[in-house]
Write an enzyme that holds these catalytic residues in place. Structure first.
Site, mmCIF file in Angstrom:
data_model
loop_
_atom_site.group_PDB
_atom_site.id
_atom_site.type_symbol
_atom_site.label_atom_id
_atom_site.label_comp_id
_atom_site.label_asym_id
_atom_site.label_seq_id
_atom_site.Cartn_x
_atom_site.Cartn_y
_atom_site.Cartn_z
ATOM 1 N N ARG A 42 0.932 -1.150 -0.041
ATOM 2 C CA ARG A 42 -0.175 -0.048 -0.065
ATOM 3 C C ARG A 42 0.892 1.212 -0.020
ATOM 4 O O ARG A 42 0.225 2.329 -0.025
ATOM 5 C CB ARG A 42 -0.796 0.121 1.239
ATOM 6 C CG ARG A 42 -1.868 0.984 1.025
ATOM 7 C CD ARG A 42 -2.894 1.059 2.438
ATOM 8 N NE ARG A 42 -3.858 2.123 2.210
ATOM 9 C CZ ARG A 42 -4.998 2.188 1.275
ATOM 10 N NH1 ARG A 42 -5.139 1.008 0.441
ATOM 11 N NH2 ARG A 42 -5.569 3.124 1.288
ATOM 12 N N PRO A 94 -8.100 14.019 4.222
ATOM 13 C CA PRO A 94 -7.433 12.489 3.572
ATOM 14 C C PRO A 94 -8.721 11.448 3.889
ATOM 15 O O PRO A 94 -8.387 10.276 4.089
ATOM 16 C CB PRO A 94 -6.282 12.419 4.535
ATOM 17 C CG PRO A 94 -6.409 13.051 5.681
ATOM 18 C CD PRO A 94 -7.202 14.184 5.308
ATOM 19 N N HIS A 127 -9.333 6.858 7.366
ATOM 20 C CA HIS A 127 -8.288 7.621 6.816
ATOM 21 C C HIS A 127 -7.894 6.927 5.459
ATOM 22 O O HIS A 127 -7.444 5.601 5.526
ATOM 23 C CB HIS A 127 -7.006 7.598 7.659
ATOM 24 C CG HIS A 127 -6.096 8.832 7.422
ATOM 25 N ND1 HIS A 127 -5.424 8.793 6.200
ATOM 26 C CD2 HIS A 127 -5.631 9.878 8.261
ATOM 27 C CE1 HIS A 127 -4.706 9.857 6.067
ATOM 28 N NE2 HIS A 127 -4.617 10.459 7.515
ATOM 29 N N HIS A 128 -8.046 7.637 4.350
ATOM 30 C CA HIS A 128 -7.610 7.041 2.998
ATOM 31 C C HIS A 128 -6.363 6.603 2.763
ATOM 32 O O HIS A 128 -6.007 5.674 1.942
ATOM 33 C CB HIS A 128 -8.228 7.901 2.016
ATOM 34 C CG HIS A 128 -8.916 7.174 1.090
ATOM 35 N ND1 HIS A 128 -8.547 5.738 0.555
ATOM 36 C CD2 HIS A 128 -9.591 7.563 -0.206
ATOM 37 C CE1 HIS A 128 -9.547 5.573 -0.584
ATOM 38 N NE2 HIS A 128 -9.984 6.674 -0.849
ATOM 39 N N ALA A 129 -5.338 6.827 3.501
ATOM 40 C CA ALA A 129 -3.994 6.622 3.610
ATOM 41 C C ALA A 129 -3.734 5.183 3.991
ATOM 42 O O ALA A 129 -2.962 4.307 3.521
ATOM 43 C CB ALA A 129 -3.123 7.422 4.260
#
Length: 220
Positions: A13, A26, A186-188
């Site tokens: 990722r 984010p 959180h998209h991270a």
């Protein structure tokens, strides 16, 4: 508390993490409708409190999805073995307080821990705070006054990577008990796929409890 540091150089990722971490906003979220008919019937038959029982089911599903246990610490990403619920409880003057309870996969054990912790939060003289630096939590809240189809939850931005869950009013429709559930991530660290896995785990857990014989359910 057991944690594992993720090797960012070999993490599949890595590129998505770096891209989304750099965004000013984010976070992403989804809202779904849960059918709680059989589960609600089962906990009522067992005399169990709705809110703590739902917190347990949601935390159990959270722990089943690795992405929900990832956190950002400076330039590191870490994975917790177990995360615990931090949730809102009614307080005074239309305000809420915060309550943290150590998660246990056994429902009876968890409910026994919840009862005194909730009483303490409800009667505390001041707003309780999460422990500074602690990040092994999932944040949960409830809006029992509203049915909703979308929601935005407050977050401090940047590297605040706590999953946030909220549900609304339980409503009867066409003979079924339904309730909205909001999931913010959180998209991270997570994508829609991970949110879907969480919801699938939650629905499976609700169904599994509803199938239990009454005699095997924890006493209130």
């Amino acid at each position: 508390m057991s944690i594992t540091e993720i090797d960012l150089e070999t993490w599949p990722r890595r590129d998505h993490y770096r891209m989304f971490r750099g965004l000013a906003q984010p976070y992403f979220s989804v809202t779904v409708e849960l059918d709680l008919t059989e589960w609600h019937r089962a906990i009522k038959a067992a005399g169990l409190p709705f809110y703590p029982a739902m917190i347990h089911q949601a935390t159990k599903a959270t722990n089943a999805v690795e992405a929900f246990r990832l956190r950002i610490r400076g330039e590191q990403v870490v994975r917790h073995d177990v995360v615990h619920p931090s949730f809102t409880v009614p307080w005074r003057e239309d305000l809420f307080n915060l309550c943290i309870v150590d998660y246990d996969p056994d429902l009876a054990t968890f409910l026994a821990r919840c009862a005194p912790a909730i009483r303490a939060a409800e009667t505390a003289p001041a707003l309780l705070q999460d422990e500074p630096g602690r990040d092994d939590m999932v944040f949960l809240s409830c809006l029992p006054w509203l049915g909703f189809t979308g929601l935005t939850q407050a977050a401090s931005g940047g590297d605040d990577a706590f999953p946030r869950l909220a549900w609304g009013r339980l409503t009867e429709r066409a003979g079924r008990k339904v309730m909205p559930l909001h999931v913010q991530l959180h998209h991270a660290l997570a994508d829609g796929l991970h949110a879907a896995r969480f919801i699938a785990e939650l629905e499976a857990g609700l169904a599994a409890y509803a199938r239990q014989p009454l005699a095997s359910r924890p006493a209130p």
